[in-house]
Design a protein around this motif. Structure first.
Motif, PDB file in Angstrom:
ATOM      1  N   GLY A  14      32.072  33.717  31.531  1.00  0.00           N
ATOM      2  CA  GLY A  14      32.057  32.407  30.865  1.00  0.00           C
ATOM      3  C   GLY A  14      31.475  31.269  31.695  1.00  0.00           C
ATOM      4  O   GLY A  14      30.612  30.521  31.215  1.00  0.00           O
ATOM      5  N   THR A  15      31.900  31.135  32.969  1.00  0.00           N
ATOM      6  CA  THR A  15      31.380  30.005  33.756  1.00  0.00           C
ATOM      7  C   THR A  15      29.906  30.235  34.103  1.00  0.00           C
ATOM      8  O   THR A  15      29.159  29.282  34.289  1.00  0.00           O
ATOM      9  CB  THR A  15      32.172  29.805  35.076  1.00  0.00           C
ATOM     10  OG1 THR A  15      32.342  31.082  35.689  1.00  0.00           O
ATOM     11  CG2 THR A  15      33.531  29.190  34.836  1.00  0.00           C
ATOM     12  N   TRP A 224      28.744  39.568  37.257  1.00  0.00           N
ATOM     13  CA  TRP A 224      28.424  38.276  37.901  1.00  0.00           C
ATOM     14  C   TRP A 224      29.426  37.236  37.421  1.00  0.00           C
ATOM     15  O   TRP A 224      29.591  37.016  36.229  1.00  0.00           O
ATOM     16  CB  TRP A 224      26.992  37.843  37.562  1.00  0.00           C
ATOM     17  CG  TRP A 224      25.967  38.771  38.166  1.00  0.00           C
ATOM     18  CD1 TRP A 224      25.336  39.805  37.545  1.00  0.00           C
ATOM     19  CD2 TRP A 224      25.487  38.767  39.518  1.00  0.00           C
ATOM     20  NE1 TRP A 224      24.480  40.444  38.419  1.00  0.00           N
ATOM     21  CE2 TRP A 224      24.554  39.815  39.639  1.00  0.00           C
ATOM     22  CE3 TRP A 224      25.748  37.968  40.636  1.00  0.00           C
ATOM     23  CZ2 TRP A 224      23.879  40.103  40.827  1.00  0.00           C
ATOM     24  CZ3 TRP A 224      25.079  38.237  41.819  1.00  0.00           C
ATOM     25  CH2 TRP A 224      24.153  39.295  41.910  1.00  0.00           C
ATOM     26  N   ASP A 226      32.311  33.801  39.078  1.00  0.00           N
ATOM     27  CA  ASP A 226      32.307  32.542  39.832  1.00  0.00           C
ATOM     28  C   ASP A 226      32.832  32.710  41.260  1.00  0.00           C
ATOM     29  O   ASP A 226      33.137  31.730  41.931  1.00  0.00           O
ATOM     30  CB  ASP A 226      33.110  31.460  39.080  1.00  0.00           C
ATOM     31  CG  ASP A 226      34.542  31.868  38.818  1.00  0.00           C
ATOM     32  OD1 ASP A 226      34.940  32.983  39.218  1.00  0.00           O
ATOM     33  OD2 ASP A 226      35.287  31.075  38.216  1.00  0.00           O
ATOM     34  N   GLY A 229      32.545  38.134  44.874  1.00  0.00           N
ATOM     35  CA  GLY A 229      33.089  39.480  45.007  1.00  0.00           C
ATOM     36  C   GLY A 229      34.590  39.535  44.795  1.00  0.00           C
ATOM     37  O   GLY A 229      35.204  38.549  44.370  1.00  0.00           O
ATOM     38  N   ARG A 236      41.638  31.320  44.789  1.00  0.00           N
ATOM     39  CA  ARG A 236      42.227  30.054  44.322  1.00  0.00           C
ATOM     40  C   ARG A 236      43.649  29.886  44.846  1.00  0.00           C
ATOM     41  O   ARG A 236      44.169  28.785  44.919  1.00  0.00           O
ATOM     42  CB  ARG A 236      42.314  30.034  42.797  1.00  0.00           C
ATOM     43  CG  ARG A 236      40.996  29.772  42.149  1.00  0.00           C
ATOM     44  CD  ARG A 236      41.156  29.862  40.654  1.00  0.00           C
ATOM     45  NE  ARG A 236      39.919  30.351  40.098  1.00  0.00           N
ATOM     46  CZ  ARG A 236      39.167  29.682  39.249  1.00  0.00           C
ATOM     47  NH1 ARG A 236      39.552  28.502  38.827  1.00  0.00           N
ATOM     48  NH2 ARG A 236      38.045  30.187  38.799  1.00  0.00           N
ATOM     49  N   MET A 255      43.943  46.946  41.542  1.00  0.00           N
ATOM     50  CA  MET A 255      43.902  45.477  41.622  1.00  0.00           C
ATOM     51  C   MET A 255      43.770  44.872  40.236  1.00  0.00           C
ATOM     52  O   MET A 255      44.466  43.918  39.889  1.00  0.00           O
ATOM     53  CB  MET A 255      42.726  45.029  42.484  1.00  0.00           C
ATOM     54  CG  MET A 255      42.984  45.223  43.948  1.00  0.00           C
ATOM     55  SD  MET A 255      41.625  44.602  44.919  1.00  0.00           S
ATOM     56  CE  MET A 255      41.843  42.840  44.714  1.00  0.00           C
ATOM     57  N   ALA A 260      44.388  41.081  39.133  1.00  0.00           N
ATOM     58  CA  ALA A 260      43.218  40.412  39.728  1.00  0.00           C
ATOM     59  C   ALA A 260      42.205  40.172  38.600  1.00  0.00           C
ATOM     60  O   ALA A 260      41.484  41.080  38.192  1.00  0.00           O
ATOM     61  CB  ALA A 260      42.619  41.262  40.840  1.00  0.00           C
ATOM     62  N   LYS A 261      42.197  38.938  38.102  1.00  0.00           N
ATOM     63  CA  LYS A 261      41.465  38.625  36.875  1.00  0.00           C
ATOM     64  C   LYS A 261      39.958  38.862  36.999  1.00  0.00           C
ATOM     65  O   LYS A 261      39.234  38.928  35.997  1.00  0.00           O
ATOM     66  CB  LYS A 261      41.737  37.147  36.553  1.00  0.00           C
ATOM     67  CG  LYS A 261      41.336  36.724  35.183  1.00  0.00           C
ATOM     68  CD  LYS A 261      41.537  35.222  35.023  1.00  0.00           C
ATOM     69  CE  LYS A 261      40.836  34.733  33.777  1.00  0.00           C
ATOM     70  NZ  LYS A 261      40.266  33.399  34.003  1.00  0.00           N
ATOM     71  N   VAL A 262      39.489  38.977  38.224  1.00  0.00           N
ATOM     72  CA  VAL A 262      38.065  39.131  38.455  1.00  0.00           C
ATOM     73  C   VAL A 262      37.479  40.359  37.736  1.00  0.00           C
ATOM     74  O   VAL A 262      36.302  40.393  37.404  1.00  0.00           O
ATOM     75  CB  VAL A 262      37.768  39.133  39.983  1.00  0.00           C
ATOM     76  CG1 VAL A 262      38.416  40.305  40.684  1.00  0.00           C
ATOM     77  CG2 VAL A 262      36.296  39.052  40.291  1.00  0.00           C
TER      78      VAL A 262
HETATM   79  P1  ADP Z   1      34.532  35.523  34.326  1.00  0.00           P
HETATM   80  O1  ADP Z   1      34.651  34.380  33.364  1.00  0.00           O
HETATM   81  O2  ADP Z   1      33.258  35.529  35.087  1.00  0.00           O
HETATM   82  O3  ADP Z   1      34.859  36.849  33.692  1.00  0.00           O
HETATM   83  P2  ADP Z   1      37.199  35.362  35.437  1.00  0.00           P
HETATM   84  O4  ADP Z   1      37.773  33.982  35.434  1.00  0.00           O
HETATM   85  O5  ADP Z   1      37.652  36.308  34.385  1.00  0.00           O
HETATM   86  O6  ADP Z   1      35.620  35.235  35.464  1.00  0.00           O
HETATM   87  O7  ADP Z   1      37.454  36.050  36.862  1.00  0.00           O
HETATM   88  C1  ADP Z   1      37.090  35.367  38.042  1.00  0.00           C
HETATM   89  C2  ADP Z   1      38.327  34.766  38.682  1.00  0.00           C
HETATM   90  O8  ADP Z   1      39.215  35.809  39.082  1.00  0.00           O
HETATM   91  C3  ADP Z   1      38.092  34.006  39.958  1.00  0.00           C
HETATM   92  O9  ADP Z   1      37.712  32.669  39.725  1.00  0.00           O
HETATM   93  C4  ADP Z   1      39.420  34.120  40.709  1.00  0.00           C
HETATM   94  O10 ADP Z   1      40.192  32.955  40.591  1.00  0.00           O
HETATM   95  C5  ADP Z   1      40.144  35.245  39.978  1.00  0.00           C
HETATM   96  N1  ADP Z   1      40.648  36.275  40.895  1.00  0.00           N
HETATM   97  C6  ADP Z   1      41.910  36.791  40.866  1.00  0.00           C
HETATM   98  N2  ADP Z   1      42.088  37.675  41.841  1.00  0.00           N
HETATM   99  C7  ADP Z   1      40.915  37.767  42.511  1.00  0.00           C
HETATM  100  C8  ADP Z   1      40.482  38.513  43.644  1.00  0.00           C
HETATM  101  N3  ADP Z   1      41.277  39.377  44.268  1.00  0.00           N
HETATM  102  N4  ADP Z   1      39.212  38.342  44.057  1.00  0.00           N
HETATM  103  C9  ADP Z   1      38.382  37.486  43.437  1.00  0.00           C
HETATM  104  N5  ADP Z   1      38.739  36.729  42.378  1.00  0.00           N
HETATM  105  C10 ADP Z   1      39.993  36.862  41.914  1.00  0.00           C
END
Ligand code: ADP
Ligand code: ASP
Ligand code: MG
Length: 454
Positions: A14-15, A224, A226, A229, A236, A255, A260-262
């Protein structure tokens, strides 16, 4: 497969597609690699949340109109920066009027099917706009409706993909397009056998990219986002979190499962099935590199990362019938299964069972899991206590259950906190503790400091 036929699927969150400038940066990433033939996009930042708001029963008419205006202004800003190409402008206008129609229909008929159709509109806009940005840079690119190939069941809000059908449809309808152009398509959405729109659950675009990569037998999936990795914890939450250069499928899956939302928790499954490596990096700073998720990695440390999953519910069931008796757990689990509740963690004593609910499978529109009828049914054979406002903190790594000293280090840190539940031993890859939501950030920071900043 020869180098000339290599395929990379790149997903932008999204970002990364929030505005024209962000899209333009992502387009440059795509253009830098001739093998990146398929681009999967999320809705522009904020749009899916606004669409979810339109699905709420309590929405007032003034707010409904306001929300549609907010969505329109996000999309029109990008369109204006692109110079309003006619066909794309017509597409955006038609999606916006569709949003208006569907949200009106929902007032009379609160069907999950209409909700999914509505939620799918954000990705319709971003994919049309992103393809236009690629074309503006002189590339041959088209938006492709992923519903032609991403077949799912009809579980609206949390649809299950049908892997074999997807492979077959991708081979016939998507693959042949890739030789002559780049394809931009929607994450998060699919269609059932009747062609009715479905969604894969919030954050599902990562999963879409992995599913398409699996069907295409791609060489890599790039996520890809915000951050540069996967970090040792959410950057945050802990400013000293460090990016991880390389991580195994197992660790990354743990994770993602533990919050871990990433990465969406299901993303790793298709990659594992086809042994496709996954890259996670920052679309804003691609030069910083990122994390490679691979089948085999050179280093498997005991402590890899700390993850946190918020909004946890603990169900405590008490019954004297449990004492030296058989069948209590079977009965409890069959009741939960009947109500389509998946259990996450579980601990038992002589007359108590505590379990947490698996909410990662919750619906796109964010519906709660515990219904009155379920609680009533459980109450017929035990006393039920529900605790909310909890968070699950997980230490993810390797050989955790068979390494001496892990518990001592973890419990040292947890000393000032009340731990509601501990799970350790079932998986070699994690140790989890359930704490009050209000203490979660502190617990994560303290664990991170002790395990990674020493
Ligand atoms: P996108 O919109 O690109 O899918 P998300 O907001 O779903 O992005 O996921 C990215 C976010 O995941 C980051 O901004 C970060 O705050 C969060 N996050 C949580 N745990 C981790 C982690 N272990 N490593 C990196 N990011 C993490
Ligand atoms: N747009 C959807 C969401 O916000 C899917 C995604 O971004 O992955 O949940
Ligand atoms: Mg995401």
């Amino acid at each position: 497969m020869s180098i000339a036929n290599q395929i990379v699927v790149a997903k932008f969150g999204g970002t990364s597609v929030a505005d024209y400038l962000a899209m333009s940066r992502c387009a440059d990433i795509v253009l830098a690699n001739q093998h990146t033939r398929v681009v999967v996009v999320s809705a522009s930042s904020g749009v899916t949340n606004l669409l979810v708001e339109l699905t709420q029963a309590t929405l007032e008419e003034d707010r409904r109109k306001q929300v549609i205006k907010e969505i329109a202004s996000i999309q029109y800003r990008i369109l204006d920066d692109l110079g309003r190409p006619e066909a794309v402008a017509a597409k955006i206008d038609s999606v916006l009027s569709q949003i208006d129609n569907l949200s009106e229909q929902l007032i009379l008929n609160r069907s999950k099917q209409i909700m999914d159709e509505l939620l799918a509109q954000g990705e319709q806009c971003s994919s049309a706009l992103f393809a236009a940005v690629l074309r503006e840079k002189g590339e041959s690119a088209s938006a492709f409706d992923v519903r032609q190939v991403l077949r799912t069941d009809s579980h609206f809000g949390k649809a299950e993909p049908q892997i074999e059908t997807i492979a077959h449809l991708v081979e016939g309808q998507l693959q042949p397009l890739l030789a002559s152009q780049r394809i931009v398509t929607q994450g998060f959405i699919g269609a059932d056998e009747h062609g009715t729109t479905t969604t894969l659950g919030r954050g599902g675009s990562d999963y879409s990219a992995a599913l398409l990569a699996e069907a295409l037998k791609a060489d890599a999936v790039e996520i890809w986002t915000d951050v540069a990795g996967i970090y040792t914890t959410d950057p945050r939450l802990a400013p000293n979190a460090r990016p991880i250069a390389e991580i195994s499928f197992n660790e990354a899956a743990e994770m993602a499962t533990f919050g871990a939302k990433v990465l969406h928790p299901a993303t790793i499954l298709p990659a594992v099935r086809q042994k496709i490596q996954v890259f996670v990096g920052s679309s804003k700073e691609p030069e910083r590199g990122g994390t490679w998720i691979r089948h085999q990695v050179s280093n498997e440390p005991v402590y890899r990362a700390v993850a946190v999953r918020r909004d946890q519910t603990l169900l405590n069931l008490h019954s004297l019938q449990m004492l030296h008796a058989q069948g209590f757990l079977a009965e409890t689990f069959s009741t939960l299964a009947k109500h389509k509740i998946s259990v996450d963690l579980i601990t038992t004593s002589e007359v108590n069972v505590s379990l947490t609910l698996d909410k990662t499978g919750s619906d796109s529109a964010g519906n709660g899991l515990l219904s009155e009828s379920l609680l009533q049914e459980l109450s017929q054979h035990c006393r039920v206590r529900v605790e909310d406002d909890l968070a699950l903190v997980a230490i993810v790594g390797n050989k955790i259950a068979s390494t001496a000293g892990v518990c001592r280090r973890v419990f040292e840190v947890l000393e000032p906190h009340n731990v509601r539940m501990i799970c350790q031993g079932a998986s070699p890859h994690n140790l989890c503790v359930l704490v009050a939501e209000s203490e979660a950030a502190q617990v994560v920071q303290a664990l991170h400091q002790n395990l990674f900043e020493g």
